[in-house]
Structures are given as C-alpha cells and as structure tokens.
Design a protein around this motif. Structure first.
Motif, PDB file in Angstrom:
ATOM      1  N   PRO A  95     -13.663   7.476   3.210  1.00 28.08           N
ATOM      2  CA  PRO A  95     -12.989   7.409   1.914  1.00 28.08           C
ATOM      3  C   PRO A  95     -11.677   8.184   1.933  1.00 28.08           C
ATOM      4  N   GLY A  96     -10.745   7.758   1.107  1.00 30.55           N
ATOM      5  CA  GLY A  96      -9.475   8.478   0.998  1.00 30.55           C
ATOM      6  C   GLY A  96      -8.672   7.990  -0.195  1.00 30.55           C
ATOM      7  N   THR A  97      -7.622   8.717  -0.506  1.00 31.57           N
ATOM      8  CA  THR A  97      -6.768   8.352  -1.635  1.00 31.57           C
ATOM      9  C   THR A  97      -5.298   8.478  -1.243  1.00 31.57           C
ATOM     10  N   MET A  98      -4.463   7.744  -1.959  1.00 31.25           N
ATOM     11  CA  MET A  98      -3.021   7.945  -1.848  1.00 31.25           C
ATOM     12  C   MET A  98      -2.429   7.764  -3.246  1.00 31.25           C
ATOM     13  N   GLU A  99      -1.442   8.579  -3.559  1.00 31.35           N
ATOM     14  CA  GLU A  99      -0.814   8.523  -4.878  1.00 31.35           C
ATOM     15  C   GLU A  99       0.388   7.589  -4.840  1.00 31.35           C
ATOM     16  N   LEU A 100       0.476   6.722  -5.837  1.00 34.98           N
ATOM     17  CA  LEU A 100       1.573   5.768  -5.963  1.00 34.98           C
ATOM     18  C   LEU A 100       2.378   6.117  -7.201  1.00 34.98           C
ATOM     19  N   GLY A 101       3.691   6.088  -7.087  1.00 32.56           N
ATOM     20  CA  GLY A 101       4.542   6.561  -8.178  1.00 32.56           C
ATOM     21  C   GLY A 101       4.970   5.473  -9.136  1.00 32.56           C
ATOM     22  N   ALA A 102       6.136   5.693  -9.724  1.00 35.97           N
ATOM     23  CA  ALA A 102       6.649   4.803 -10.765  1.00 35.97           C
ATOM     24  C   ALA A 102       6.973   3.421 -10.202  1.00 35.97           C
ATOM     25  N   ASN A 103       7.132   2.486 -11.133  1.00 32.60           N
ATOM     26  CA  ASN A 103       7.556   1.122 -10.804  1.00 32.60           C
ATOM     27  C   ASN A 103       6.562   0.363  -9.923  1.00 32.60           C
ATOM     28  N   LEU A 104       5.298   0.739 -10.011  1.00 32.58           N
ATOM     29  CA  LEU A 104       4.294  -0.003  -9.265  1.00 32.58           C
ATOM     30  C   LEU A 104       4.021  -1.333  -9.957  1.00 32.58           C
ATOM     31  N   ASP A 105       4.178  -2.394  -9.231  1.00 31.37           N
ATOM     32  CA  ASP A 105       3.826  -3.722  -9.730  1.00 31.37           C
ATOM     33  C   ASP A 105       2.391  -3.979  -9.290  1.00 31.37           C
ATOM     34  N   ILE A 106       1.457  -3.855 -10.226  1.00 30.89           N
ATOM     35  CA  ILE A 106       0.034  -3.878  -9.886  1.00 30.89           C
ATOM     36  C   ILE A 106      -0.364  -5.188  -9.222  1.00 30.89           C
ATOM     37  N   GLU A 107       0.039  -6.310  -9.805  1.00 31.38           N
ATOM     38  CA  GLU A 107      -0.373  -7.597  -9.254  1.00 31.38           C
ATOM     39  C   GLU A 107       0.196  -7.815  -7.854  1.00 31.38           C
ATOM     40  N   ARG A 108       1.439  -7.414  -7.653  1.00 35.48           N
ATOM     41  CA  ARG A 108       2.028  -7.590  -6.324  1.00 35.48           C
ATOM     42  C   ARG A 108       1.396  -6.623  -5.312  1.00 35.48           C
ATOM     43  N   PHE A 109       0.998  -5.440  -5.782  1.00 37.48           N
ATOM     44  CA  PHE A 109       0.325  -4.512  -4.873  1.00 37.48           C
ATOM     45  C   PHE A 109      -1.022  -5.092  -4.440  1.00 37.48           C
ATOM     46  N   LYS A 110      -1.767  -5.663  -5.388  1.00 37.04           N
ATOM     47  CA  LYS A 110      -3.043  -6.291  -5.045  1.00 37.04           C
ATOM     48  C   LYS A 110      -2.822  -7.453  -4.070  1.00 37.04           C
ATOM     49  N   GLN A 111      -1.755  -8.211  -4.305  1.00 40.97           N
ATOM     50  CA  GLN A 111      -1.434  -9.315  -3.410  1.00 40.97           C
ATOM     51  C   GLN A 111      -1.101  -8.796  -2.018  1.00 40.97           C
ATOM     52  N   ALA A 112      -0.405  -7.663  -1.963  1.00 36.40           N
ATOM     53  CA  ALA A 112      -0.044  -7.059  -0.672  1.00 36.40           C
ATOM     54  C   ALA A 112      -1.290  -6.636   0.096  1.00 36.40           C
ATOM     55  N   VAL A 113      -2.263  -6.062  -0.608  1.00 35.50           N
ATOM     56  CA  VAL A 113      -3.514  -5.668   0.046  1.00 35.50           C
ATOM     57  C   VAL A 113      -4.228  -6.896   0.599  1.00 35.50           C
ATOM     58  N   ASP A 114      -4.235  -7.984  -0.176  1.00 31.60           N
ATOM     59  CA  ASP A 114      -4.840  -9.231   0.306  1.00 31.60           C
ATOM     60  C   ASP A 114      -4.147  -9.725   1.576  1.00 31.60           C
ATOM     61  N   MET A 115      -2.838  -9.544   1.632  1.00 33.96           N
ATOM     62  CA  MET A 115      -2.090  -9.983   2.802  1.00 33.96           C
ATOM     63  C   MET A 115      -2.480  -9.175   4.042  1.00 33.96           C
ATOM     64  N   VAL A 116      -2.745  -7.886   3.855  1.00 34.01           N
ATOM     65  CA  VAL A 116      -3.190  -7.062   4.986  1.00 34.01           C
ATOM     66  C   VAL A 116      -4.572  -7.521   5.453  1.00 34.01           C
ATOM     67  N   ILE A 117      -5.449  -7.836   4.489  1.00 34.44           N
ATOM     68  CA  ILE A 117      -6.787  -8.323   4.836  1.00 34.44           C
ATOM     69  C   ILE A 117      -6.707  -9.653   5.567  1.00 34.44           C
ATOM     70  N   ASP A 118      -5.789 -10.516   5.124  1.00 31.89           N
ATOM     71  CA  ASP A 118      -5.565 -11.787   5.829  1.00 31.89           C
ATOM     72  C   ASP A 118      -5.102 -11.543   7.262  1.00 31.89           C
ATOM     73  N   ARG A 119      -4.275 -10.550   7.430  1.00 31.50           N
ATOM     74  CA  ARG A 119      -3.628 -10.277   8.717  1.00 31.50           C
ATOM     75  C   ARG A 119      -4.597  -9.689   9.750  1.00 31.50           C
ATOM     76  N   HIS A 120      -5.567  -8.896   9.298  1.00 28.21           N
ATOM     77  CA  HIS A 120      -6.458  -8.181  10.220  1.00 28.21           C
ATOM     78  C   HIS A 120      -7.902  -8.647  10.046  1.00 28.21           C
ATOM     79  N   GLU A 121      -8.420  -9.330  11.053  1.00 27.93           N
ATOM     80  CA  GLU A 121      -9.785  -9.848  10.982  1.00 27.93           C
ATOM     81  C   GLU A 121     -10.827  -8.750  10.867  1.00 27.93           C
TER      82      GLU A 121
END
Length: 524
Positions: A95-121
């Motif tokens: 487990p771990g955490t990271m802090e994200l600052g201002a101007n976070l686009d939540i939907e695009r961040f979720k999409q970015a995480v999905d892209m990493v999951i797509d990229r790494h089997e």
C-alpha cells in the motif's frame, strides 16, 4: 556512470571481469588517485555494467508463444506458496499514497490509470491452479478485470485527515483474491479544492517497489498528455512479465546460469547460521507476520563521519550500514557467521527497463566476523562480498533455496531472518514532515509512512535507512510475536551508540568494542 566511463577511456584505463571480479589495468605512467577512488566507489555498478556486456543471457528477451496461460517466475512461485500460509497473502500487499495538487482533472486521471493498466499485463494478471495441479498466470483484458478507482470527497469534513487515514488503513491489508483479481486497488480522496490523495495497493505477486515508481510516473505522464490534448507518445513495450518468466525458466533449464549457481552454492555452503537475539520470545512453530514499525535518527555528526569514512575508504553507504550492523549483531549475540538479506532490483537486463512486475530479487550477504581484526578490515571484506554477490544477482533467490535443499522450518524465512536496505532518493514517494520532531527520539510508525498504520513483518527484523533533513534515519520493522517494543527500542539506541564508537575507532580491533547487553546500552 557514463561520465566515469568516458574518463576511464580518456586516461587509458581498461576494465574487465575475471570470474565475477573487477580487473583494472592502468597505464605504466600511473593515474590520478582520485580516479582509482571513483572506481572503488562505483565498483558494484561497474561490475553490473560489464556483466551486461559479457553475459550471453543479455541477448534480447524473446516474446513467448501466445497461450491460454503462462508459467510463474520463481519469485511468483514463492509468493504464491507464502500466501497459502495463515495471513500470508496480506503480508505481500504494497500500500502507498501520493498527494496530487491543484488542477487535477479527475476523469482524465482515471483514464490515465486505465492506460497504464492496458500497457502492463502484470496489472491484469490472475493466478489459478490448472487441471494438472500447476499454478499458472492468466492475462485478462481490462474489461474483464473490472477495475475501478473509488472516489471520496472529504473536502467539507473537519475530520478529513482522520477519515481518509482510517479508510486507507482499513484497506491496506485486506487480502487480494489471487485467482479472481484485480491485484491492484486504488482510491482518490478529495481533501481540499486543490489537494487530493491517491491511494494505491498492489500485491507483490504482480509488482515490486520499482514497479510502483513506474506506475506513478506513467500515470502522471498520461494524465498530463490527456489534459493538454497532446498525442500519446510513449515507447511501445518490447516484452511483458510473462515473457520474462518464460525466458527465466528456459535459461535455467538450459543450464545457462551454472556459474551463478556455483557462486551461490559456494557462498552459502555448509550449515547456515540461525540468528536469535537476547530477550527474544519463543519462536512460533509456523511463521507469523504480525509487525510494528519504529524509527529514529543517526546524529548529524555521525552522518558526516560516516560519509567521510565512505569517501575515504571507498564503497558506498549501503556497504557501511551492512558492515556496522553485522558487527553490532556479533556484539549482541557472539555469532561470528552472519547472513543478512538485501533486495536487488533484478533488472540488469536492458529489456527490463520500465517494466512492471515482481522482478526484485533477494541477495543473501554472508560474512564471518573475525574479532581480532579491526572494523576497517572487516568493512573491506564486506565490500568485496557485496560487490561480487551483486554481479550474480540475476540468479533467483527462490532457486538458491531449492538448490540448497534446506530442511523446512516453517517458523523462519529460508537462509536469513534479517533484511537491510538503503532507500534511493526517488523511492521515498511519501511526504514526511520533520518539523517539530526532536532528534534522537523513537518514532511510532517510523519515517515516511503516511496514512497506513497497520504494519506486517515479513522478516524477524527489517532495517531501512534513508537520508532526510541532513542526517540518516532508519526504520526497524519487527515481528511482534518475537520481540517486545522495549527490546527493539534498546536495539536501536544501542546500534546508534555503537555506530558512533566505530566511526571514532575503526582501526581498533573489533573485540575492543564495548560489549552490549540488552537494556544496558548506556555503557557506551
């Protein structure tokens, strides 16, 4: 490394490997002693670099033939087996955490995480026993994985820190279902309009510490590209973790790592030492994972002396901490033969750069303490052992355990019970505020742990060094079924005092270091 190699070429200095040892050929006219010190300080990295050039196994890792399922790597096999023990699975959560600052686009961040999951089997892998009783890894599509990031808005709550911390701690060691997946959970907490906490939890059978760095780096990069409307420009993955597993198995089957096997068989030959400390409780018959974490600092004065010692004597800080802890444990237990484990990235093949998966390997560093020699002599021997052992780091620890044919002891880890590591700067992902912390105190939950309060212990003792605020700090993660807190606090205070003594007297014989008795460490 590149700068050093260019300097060596310019000075006509030739390096080569001879049975894993670094051989240095210098011109008859001599060289600047400073360059020799640089070679000594970077010996481990130079050996790894030359191994990459000379090892025929560094040829390109091929893609495996498409199958319904794939064999496990040796690391995955061991983690799977440990997860079948009581509370074993949650012990391998990361487990771990990271802090994200201002101007976070939540939907695009979720999409970015999905892209990493797509990229790494590896993030889409599950593990099942097939009809022949063999555990195999199966790769799912992201759609079949059914992964989602949970979202919580605590920005209007007065107890937002407590609530988020409680949610994270409650999730941190919930077991993963290795057969169904996903083996990755995540939540996003909105704390203020310009502050978010991203919480992630991965299982060790799918990822390691380096993998988490890769994951967070790629997620943020994809997020920024999406937000800017830029073209997604990321290098294509050459291989996936299943390809590494297949390649590793075939190399071992073809006996391509015989030299590696011989090294470890020799290094760990004979009866392996068992380490038990004074005031230790009776060891449970089956290994447990109940843990606590304490942290404290080494004084600024000792930090400066230690850095000066390493600069003058060569090697690195990890080697110095390994040597001082071994002398310390000798002084505590009178055991001369000592083995301490340490993690190795296990990624010295160029094709493994940027890969997510459990590549990390474990190295068992064995040393014999000669009480009549001085600490400097012992340090130089430890230096040589570590440098040589790292040049053989691609041989799986799990295979070493098999090769040694050890008598099973379900109450212990195989080979060693103490792990020591020094955090690299970029691995300290979580913020830690030193303001208001009095130096020299013992800190509950250690250094660098934020929000996650539940702790497990994979080893009897795990010692973790890092530099913050001008001095070294170390965490000591201990098994509470073996040690009381008072025992561990005294261990930490005693080590700190003995380190001070060694740094002032490193040319004096080891047997002149004042003896330590548990709970009587004030005598130094």
């Amino acid at each position: 490394m590149k700068t050093l190699l260019q300097k060596l070429v310019k000075e006509n200095i030739h390096l080569s490997l001879n049975e894993g040892e670094l051989s240095v050929k210098i011109p008859k006219t001599g060289v600047d002693p400073g360059i020799i010190n640089e070679i000594k300080s970077n010996k481990q990295e130079l050996i790894a670099y030359l191994s990459n050039l000379t090892d025929p196994g560094k040829a390109e890792i091929p893609s495996s033939t498409p199958q319904e399922s794939y064999p496990l790597s040796f690391a995955q096999k061991r983690i799977w087996n440990l997860c079948q023990m009581n509370n074993g699975s949650e012990a391998y959560n990361i487990p771990g955490t990271m802090e994200l600052g201002a101007n976070l686009d939540i939907e695009r961040f979720k999409q970015a995480v999905d892209m990493v999951i797509d990229r790494h089997e590896a993030l889409r892998t599950v593990f099942k026993v097939n009809e022949f009783g063999e555990v195999r890894q199966y790769i799912l599509s992201r759609e079949d994985l059914e992964f989602e990031i949970d979202y919580f808005d605590y920005s209007s709550r007065d107890d937002k820190e407590v609530r988020a911390g409680s949610d994270i701690d409650n999730d941190a060691f919930i077991p993963f279902d290795l057969e169904k997946g996903p083996l990755f959970r995540a939540s996003l907490f909105k704390m203020k309009e310009d502050q978010y906490i991203f919480y992630y939890n991965m299982h060790s059978i799918a990822a390691d510490g380096e993998s988490i760095e890769i994951f967070t780096r790629e997620a943020m990069a994809f997020s920024e590209m999406l937000k800017a409307g830029a073209e997604i420009d990321f290098p294509k993955m050459k291989i996936q973790y299943k390809d590494f597993s297949d390649w590793q198995s075939k190399r071992l089957a073809k006996n391509e790592l015989k030299e590696y096997q011989n090294y470890w068989s020799d290094h760990l030959s004979g009866d392996l030492p068992l380490l038990d400390l004074p005031n230790q409780k009776e060891r449970p018959k089956e290994k447990t994972f109940s843990g606590k974490l304490l942290g404290t600092n080494i004084s600024i004065e000792s930090t400066k002396k230690l850095k000066k010692f390493v600069d003058e004597q060569g090697g690195n800080l990890f080697m110095s901490f390994m040597a001082t802890w071994k002398v310390f444990l000798y002084n505590y237990t009178s055991k001369k033969d000592l083995i301490i484990g340490t993690p190795a990235l296990g990624r010295d093949h160029p094709d493994l750069e940027g890969q997510i998966g459990p590549y990390i390997n474990t190295i068992a560093v064995r040393s014999q303490v000669d009480p009549s020699e001085n600490f400097l002599q012992f340090y130089n021997r430890v230096k040589e052992t570590i440098s040589k052992s790292y040049s053989f780091q691609m041989y799986p620890y799990e295979r070493i355990v098999e090769d040694l044919e050890l008598t099973e002891n379900r109450g212990r880890n195989p080979i060693f019970d103490v792990l020591l590591l020094v955090q690299r700067e970029e691995q300290i992902l979580e913020d830690f505020q030193l303001a208001g912390i009095e130096k020299g105190t013992i800190l509950e939950m250690g250094i660098g742990k934020k929000y996650v309060d539940t702790i497990v212990a994979k080893y009897d003792l795990e010692i973790d060094f890092r530099e913050l605020g001008g001095c070294f700090w170390f965490n000591l993660n201990y098994n509470t079924d073996l040690y009381e807190r008072d025992t561990i606090e005294d261990l930490m205070i005693s080590y700190r005092k003995q380190l001070e003594y060694i740094l002032d007297n490193y040319t004096a014989p080891i047997n002149t270091i004042p003896k330590l008795n548990l709970l009587e460490s004030e005598q130094i």
